[in-house]
Enzyme design. Sequence first.
Site, PDB file in Angstrom:
ATOM      1  N   GLU A   1      -6.688   9.227  17.128  1.00  0.00           N
ATOM      2  CA  GLU A   1      -7.328  10.445  17.189  1.00  0.00           C
ATOM      3  C   GLU A   1      -8.262  10.578  15.999  1.00  0.00           C
ATOM      4  O   GLU A   1      -9.373  10.973  16.108  1.00  0.00           O
ATOM      5  CB  GLU A   1      -6.375  11.797  17.150  1.00  0.00           C
ATOM      6  CG  GLU A   1      -5.723  11.926  18.445  1.00  0.00           C
ATOM      7  CD  GLU A   1      -4.525  11.057  18.874  1.00  0.00           C
ATOM      8  OE1 GLU A   1      -3.986  10.244  17.714  1.00  0.00           O
ATOM      9  OE2 GLU A   1      -4.281  10.760  20.114  1.00  0.00           O
TER      10      GLU A   1
ATOM     11  N   GLN B   1       0.832  -1.349   0.022  1.00  0.00           N
ATOM     12  CA  GLN B   1       0.182   0.091  -0.045  1.00  0.00           C
ATOM     13  C   GLN B   1       0.763   1.437   0.154  1.00  0.00           C
ATOM     14  O   GLN B   1       1.531   1.619   1.094  1.00  0.00           O
ATOM     15  CB  GLN B   1      -0.840  -0.084   1.201  1.00  0.00           C
ATOM     16  CG  GLN B   1      -2.018   1.124   1.275  1.00  0.00           C
ATOM     17  CD  GLN B   1      -2.580   1.073   2.805  1.00  0.00           C
ATOM     18  OE1 GLN B   1      -1.812   0.721   3.676  1.00  0.00           O
ATOM     19  NE2 GLN B   1      -3.838   1.569   2.894  1.00  0.00           N
TER      20      GLN B   1
ATOM     21  N   GLU C   1      -8.836  -2.139   5.838  1.00  0.00           N
ATOM     22  CA  GLU C   1      -7.564  -2.089   6.397  1.00  0.00           C
ATOM     23  C   GLU C   1      -7.966  -2.104   7.830  1.00  0.00           C
ATOM     24  O   GLU C   1      -7.124  -2.862   8.648  1.00  0.00           O
ATOM     25  CB  GLU C   1      -6.685  -0.878   6.449  1.00  0.00           C
ATOM     26  CG  GLU C   1      -5.256  -0.990   6.830  1.00  0.00           C
ATOM     27  CD  GLU C   1      -4.560   0.119   6.348  1.00  0.00           C
ATOM     28  OE1 GLU C   1      -5.116   1.106   5.875  1.00  0.00           O
ATOM     29  OE2 GLU C   1      -3.344   0.078   6.822  1.00  0.00           O
TER      30      GLU C   1
HETATM   31  C1  LIG Z   1       2.845  -0.548  11.758  1.00  0.00           C
HETATM   32  C2  LIG Z   1       2.480   0.627  10.842  1.00  0.00           C
HETATM   33  C3  LIG Z   1       2.358   0.135   9.525  1.00  0.00           C
HETATM   34  C4  LIG Z   1       1.966   0.882   8.398  1.00  0.00           C
HETATM   35  N1  LIG Z   1       1.831   0.484   7.122  1.00  0.00           N
HETATM   36  C5  LIG Z   1       1.621   1.352   5.948  1.00  0.00           C
HETATM   37  C6  LIG Z   1       1.448   1.027   4.840  1.00  0.00           C
HETATM   38  O1  LIG Z   1       1.754  -0.158   4.494  1.00  0.00           O
HETATM   39  N2  LIG Z   1       1.204   1.894   3.778  1.00  0.00           N
HETATM   40  C7  LIG Z   1       1.063   3.307   4.128  1.00  0.00           C
HETATM   41  O2  LIG Z   1       1.006   3.871   3.009  1.00  0.00           O
HETATM   42  N3  LIG Z   1       1.145   3.464   5.487  1.00  0.00           N
HETATM   43  C8  LIG Z   1       1.331   2.968   6.305  1.00  0.00           C
HETATM   44  N4  LIG Z   1       1.462   3.257   7.634  1.00  0.00           N
HETATM   45  C9  LIG Z   1       1.337   4.440   8.056  1.00  0.00           C
HETATM   46  C10 LIG Z   1       0.174   5.078   8.759  1.00  0.00           C
HETATM   47  O3  LIG Z   1      -1.019   4.968   7.933  1.00  0.00           O
HETATM   48  C11 LIG Z   1       0.543   6.522   9.161  1.00  0.00           C
HETATM   49  O4  LIG Z   1       1.544   6.419   9.898  1.00  0.00           O
HETATM   50  C12 LIG Z   1      -0.661   7.194  10.049  1.00  0.00           C
HETATM   51  O5  LIG Z   1      -1.961   7.406   9.045  1.00  0.00           O
HETATM   52  C13 LIG Z   1      -0.554   8.273  10.633  1.00  0.00           C
HETATM   53  O6  LIG Z   1       0.125   9.470   9.871  1.00  0.00           O
HETATM   54  P1  LIG Z   1       1.506  10.193  10.201  1.00  0.00           P
HETATM   55  O7  LIG Z   1       2.366   9.031  10.624  1.00  0.00           O
HETATM   56  O8  LIG Z   1       1.834  10.957   9.082  1.00  0.00           O
HETATM   57  O9  LIG Z   1       1.047  11.097  11.505  1.00  0.00           O
HETATM   58  P2  LIG Z   1       0.491  12.473  11.276  1.00  0.00           P
HETATM   59  O10 LIG Z   1      -0.796  12.448  10.669  1.00  0.00           O
HETATM   60  O11 LIG Z   1       1.410  13.495  11.348  1.00  0.00           O
HETATM   61  O12 LIG Z   1      -0.110  12.477  12.915  1.00  0.00           O
HETATM   62  C14 LIG Z   1       0.626  13.135  13.949  1.00  0.00           C
HETATM   63  C15 LIG Z   1      -0.187  13.063  15.427  1.00  0.00           C
HETATM   64  O13 LIG Z   1      -1.278  14.133  15.195  1.00  0.00           O
HETATM   65  C16 LIG Z   1      -2.483  13.684  15.470  1.00  0.00           C
HETATM   66  N5  LIG Z   1      -3.335  14.316  14.379  1.00  0.00           N
HETATM   67  C17 LIG Z   1      -3.336  14.338  12.960  1.00  0.00           C
HETATM   68  N6  LIG Z   1      -4.557  14.802  12.401  1.00  0.00           N
HETATM   69  C18 LIG Z   1      -5.496  15.025  13.478  1.00  0.00           C
HETATM   70  C19 LIG Z   1      -6.711  15.643  13.611  1.00  0.00           C
HETATM   71  N7  LIG Z   1      -7.508  15.851  12.577  1.00  0.00           N
HETATM   72  N8  LIG Z   1      -7.093  15.325  14.816  1.00  0.00           N
HETATM   73  C20 LIG Z   1      -6.770  15.065  16.037  1.00  0.00           C
HETATM   74  N9  LIG Z   1      -5.384  14.759  15.938  1.00  0.00           N
HETATM   75  C21 LIG Z   1      -4.661  14.692  14.739  1.00  0.00           C
HETATM   76  C22 LIG Z   1      -2.502  12.178  15.188  1.00  0.00           C
HETATM   77  O14 LIG Z   1      -3.261  11.426  15.724  1.00  0.00           O
HETATM   78  C23 LIG Z   1      -0.929  11.910  15.626  1.00  0.00           C
HETATM   79  O15 LIG Z   1      -1.040  11.765  17.036  1.00  0.00           O
HETATM   80  C24 LIG Z   1       1.922   2.267   8.753  1.00  0.00           C
HETATM   81  C25 LIG Z   1       2.162   2.770   9.964  1.00  0.00           C
HETATM   82  C26 LIG Z   1       2.422   1.841  10.933  1.00  0.00           C
HETATM   83  C27 LIG Z   1       2.569   2.475  12.378  1.00  0.00           C
END
Ligand SMILES: Cc1cc2nc3c(=O)[nH]c(=O)nc-3n(C[C@H](O)[C@H](O)[C@H](O)COP(=O)(O)OP(=O)(O)OC[C@H]3O[C@@H](n4cnc5c(N)ncnc54)[C@H](O)[C@@H]3O)c2cc1C
Length: 424
Positions: free
Chosen positions: A392, A121, A239
């Site tokens: 969140e 993905q 997912e």
């Molecule tokens: C084990 C694992 C496997 C994964 N596998 C995949 C994969 O195969 N493919 C893929 O594409 N991605 C993958 N991911 C990525 C995952 O989908 C993202 O890490 C996740 O969506 C969060 O995005 P970010 O890390 O950019 O955090 P951010 O979006 O930057 O968030 C940072 C913090 O801000 C908070 N926050 C952000 N927006 C809001 C809001 N509107 N309201 C309140 N709080 C908010 C969040 O909750 C978090 O605490 C994986 C992640 C992990 C940990």
Amino acid sequence: MTEQGQASADPEQIKPEQVSAELTAFVQQHWDADMALRDWRELLLQAGWAVPSWPRRWHGRELPSWADELVAGELIRLGAVGIPVGSGTWLAAPTILAHGTDELRDRLLAPILTGEQTWCQLFSEPGAGSDLAGLSTSAVLDGDSWVINGQKVWNTSAHHADMGMLLARTDASVPKHQGITYFALPMHQPGVEVRQLRQMNFHASFNEVFLTDARVPRDNVIGAVGAGWAAALTTLAYERRFSALRRPDYSPAPGRALDEARAEAEDHFATYSWYPQRAGRPDLVVEHAKAAGVTGDPVVRQAIARLITMHRASTWTAERARVARAAGARPGAEGSIGKLAASNIARESAKVHSMIAAAGALLTGPESPLHGVIAEVLMSVPGQSIAGGTDEIQKNILAEKVLGLPAEIRVDRDVPFSQLKHRG
Ligand SMILES: Cc1cc2nc3c(=O)[nH]c(=O)nc-3n(C[C@H](O)[C@H](O)[C@H](O)COP(=O)(O)OP(=O)(O)OC[C@H]3O[C@@H](n4cnc5c(N)ncnc54)[C@H](O)[C@@H]3O)c2cc1C
């Protein structure tokens, strides 16, 4: 009886016993543990046993959705093998079935179901995770192919995937959700560079993926151009069903097909070996407390009872959701409830394990508590609250979709993507 059997004659009336009986007859007639796994899966596809709830044209029998789980379990019970487990069958296939053209369904579904092609993905980016619609990887049509440039991150198993579920921006002049297109990207090409990331729990299950003039055939668009967000929502809904990644309990008997299936599962689940620890291992707290000699401690007893209660309640919620899906409901808000509950249980479980192990929880290696499992729990549990949408974000979904609270303020929703300041 037709090749696809009586079970397909009247799907509404069909009973599980009837499906099991037909499947058993099919397995007795066709299964041979010494055949190639791929040949066996071709037979499953031809007979409609690959995903029995799917349309006949795409390897199914148009049976009710409960038949999928029943058939998967029965195949194993009969000593045979079903379709592979992984992002292909879990996420890509249902998305292609729901949003792809007939040509794409014909071309892409069979190799997923036979295990010939694996998928990853490619959604998240360094600047777009929770705000996935803010992604900035671009796709520009050039003759017969789309040219892709950008960077993805956290892409589980991208280092051994054949195809990628790619979201890219095809139109920056419209608001962010409207200019996204969903592509099927061939991973093995010079424009795709995959770099593994080392995690704090020492595993390396996800990657950064750099896309530099990568090419996607013009017709590999899942859903219409600019309508990728709807297809992405389908993938995200599937997912949240982590149970789809359960390891099949193949027969230990000899035979080529079984050897190949066991090797395939071994390879696939190596990436996920830390996922049980990510879930906090509530199943180990009693054993851990006994080993540490603290079962008489009233504070520990309370903490264990609280954790097990949470875990049981969550199992029942998951079971309710499973039954609803088996009855034909599409994944819905219960996915967010389950995901949030899983995070709470994982955190609570890590706390209870720490309470039991005290400072020993920080030790790793064979002589540490439960041979290093507890240290791995502490380092893996944070991932549970992030993968597949953070806690969140699940709370936002529940607030808006279930509780009917006013929507979060989203000032960038209706502005053309190209005019968003932080994208410049
Ligand atoms: C084990 C694992 C496997 C994964 N596998 C995949 C994969 O195969 N493919 C893929 O594409 N991605 C993958 N991911 C990525 C995952 O989908 C993202 O890490 C996740 O969506 C969060 O995005 P970010 O890390 O950019 O955090 P951010 O979006 O930057 O968030 C940072 C913090 O801000 C908070 N926050 C952000 N927006 C809001 C809001 N509107 N309201 C309140 N709080 C908010 C969040 O909750 C978090 O605490 C994986 C992640 C992990 C940990």
